[in-house]
Motif scaffolding. Sequence first.
Motif, short mmCIF file in Angstrom:
data_model
loop_
_atom_site.label_atom_id
_atom_site.label_comp_id
_atom_site.label_asym_id
_atom_site.label_seq_id
_atom_site.Cartn_x
_atom_site.Cartn_y
_atom_site.Cartn_z
N HIS A 1 -14.01 7.53 -6.77
CA HIS A 1 -12.51 7.18 -6.06
C HIS A 1 -12.08 9.00 -6.52
N GLN A 2 -12.30 10.27 -6.47
CA GLN A 2 -12.18 11.09 -6.97
C GLN A 2 -12.23 11.76 -6.00
N LYS A 3 -13.20 11.47 -5.13
CA LYS A 3 -14.53 12.23 -3.73
C LYS A 3 -13.67 11.28 -2.74
N HIS A 4 -14.66 10.16 -2.62
CA HIS A 4 -14.19 9.53 -1.33
C HIS A 4 -13.94 9.19 -1.01
N HIS A 5 -12.25 7.99 -2.36
CA HIS A 5 -11.64 7.73 -1.75
C HIS A 5 -10.25 8.30 -1.87
N LEU B 1 1.65 -0.90 9.00
CA LEU B 1 0.54 -0.09 8.67
C LEU B 1 -0.76 -0.61 10.39
N THR B 2 -0.89 -1.79 10.65
CA THR B 2 -1.85 -2.21 11.32
C THR B 2 -1.31 -1.63 12.87
N LEU B 3 -0.45 -1.15 13.36
CA LEU B 3 -0.49 -0.24 14.10
C LEU B 3 -0.94 1.07 14.30
N TRP B 4 -0.35 1.82 13.08
CA TRP B 4 -1.09 2.72 12.82
C TRP B 4 -2.40 2.68 12.58
N MET B 5 -3.37 1.72 12.26
CA MET B 5 -4.79 1.65 12.08
C MET B 5 -5.36 1.35 13.57
N GLU B 6 -4.22 0.68 14.43
CA GLU B 6 -5.27 0.78 16.05
C GLU B 6 -4.30 1.72 16.81
N SER B 7 -3.95 3.08 16.25
CA SER B 7 -2.98 4.06 17.17
C SER B 7 -4.34 5.12 16.94
N SER B 8 -5.36 4.95 16.08
CA SER B 8 -6.69 6.01 16.78
C SER B 8 -7.79 5.69 15.89
N SER B 9 -9.14 6.36 16.68
CA SER B 9 -9.61 5.69 15.31
C SER B 9 -10.38 6.33 14.20
N ALA B 10 -9.81 7.49 14.09
CA ALA B 10 -9.24 8.97 13.38
C ALA B 10 -8.37 7.53 12.03
N LEU B 11 -7.19 7.51 12.27
CA LEU B 11 -6.35 7.17 11.96
C LEU B 11 -7.08 5.08 10.67
N SER B 12 -7.65 4.62 11.81
CA SER B 12 -8.31 3.81 11.23
C SER B 12 -9.46 3.46 10.75
N ASP C 1 -6.89 11.47 2.33
CA ASP C 1 -6.05 13.12 2.27
C ASP C 1 -6.52 13.17 3.85
N ASN C 2 -7.74 12.68 4.68
CA ASN C 2 -7.81 12.94 5.89
C ASN C 2 -6.91 11.88 6.64
N PHE C 3 -6.12 10.51 6.09
CA PHE C 3 -5.72 9.23 6.96
C PHE C 3 -3.96 10.43 6.71
N LEU C 4 -3.96 10.74 6.06
CA LEU C 4 -2.40 12.08 6.13
C LEU C 4 -2.65 12.90 7.18
N LYS C 5 -3.89 13.61 7.15
CA LYS C 5 -3.49 14.74 7.74
C LYS C 5 -3.53 14.58 9.31
N ASN C 6 -4.46 12.87 9.63
CA ASN C 6 -4.43 12.42 11.05
C ASN C 6 -2.85 12.00 11.10
N ILE C 7 -1.77 11.55 10.40
CA ILE C 7 -0.78 10.90 10.82
C ILE C 7 0.47 11.71 11.02
N LEU D 1 1.05 -1.02 -0.34
CA LEU D 1 0.04 -0.29 0.61
C LEU D 1 0.62 1.48 0.44
N SER D 2 0.12 2.37 -0.85
CA SER D 2 0.78 3.20 -0.53
C SER D 2 -0.01 4.35 -0.88
N PHE D 3 0.95 5.40 -0.37
CA PHE D 3 0.24 7.06 0.75
C PHE D 3 -0.32 7.87 -0.49
#
Length: 201
Positions: free
Chosen positions: A30-34, A55-66, A39-45, A3-5
């Motif tokens: 594709h252009q809006k929802h995904h 990636l698993t630990l990233w997902m588990e670190s917060s509800s927003a990242l998940s 965008d929100n994933f990168l902001k929350n990182i 997976l790339s960002f």
Amino acid sequence: MKLSFTLPKLGYEYDELEPWISSEIMELHHQKHHAGYLDNFLKNIKFLKETPDNLTLWMESSSALSFHGGGHFNHSLFWESLLPVHKGGGELKIGPLQEAISDSFGSLDRLVGLMGDEAISLQGSGWVWLGLNQEKKLFITTTINQIPLYNRATPLLGIDLWEHAYYLQYKNAKMKYFEAIWNVINWKEIEKRFLEGRESE
């Protein structure tokens, strides 16, 4: 799946999945929802004090990242699971995956029926999955919202059951969309995931 960002480029044009999935839905999805999930994933990182190792630990670190990370992961997998009919979409050829489906469920039609039962029973938004468990057996399940399957098993096929995946074309008839999407499933890609998952430790 690596997976790339970045927002993945599709291997087909938005209108190539018609009439089963409209070009309008594909472009918005594709252009809006995904793109929004990414965008929100990168902001929350940026709010992480420490960068997790995987990636698993990233997902588990917060509800927003998940939620947003799961949305990015699930959709990246989803786009690769689709293929225009004129390029072989919807065609499951005789081989290891077809044999495993027959052994596990009796037939492809039976698999579709069982996944349909799960799709009907899912309340709210989420995904219905065909996966490979730790015993290397095929199974069917659902996840709610954007929870991915990757940390529980090997995801082979995930079908998006959020309204944004079908409402513009099928309105509230979710199961018409579910029935239609099998015409553009990329079985070659799914068999590749199956073989890789079966060979992994």
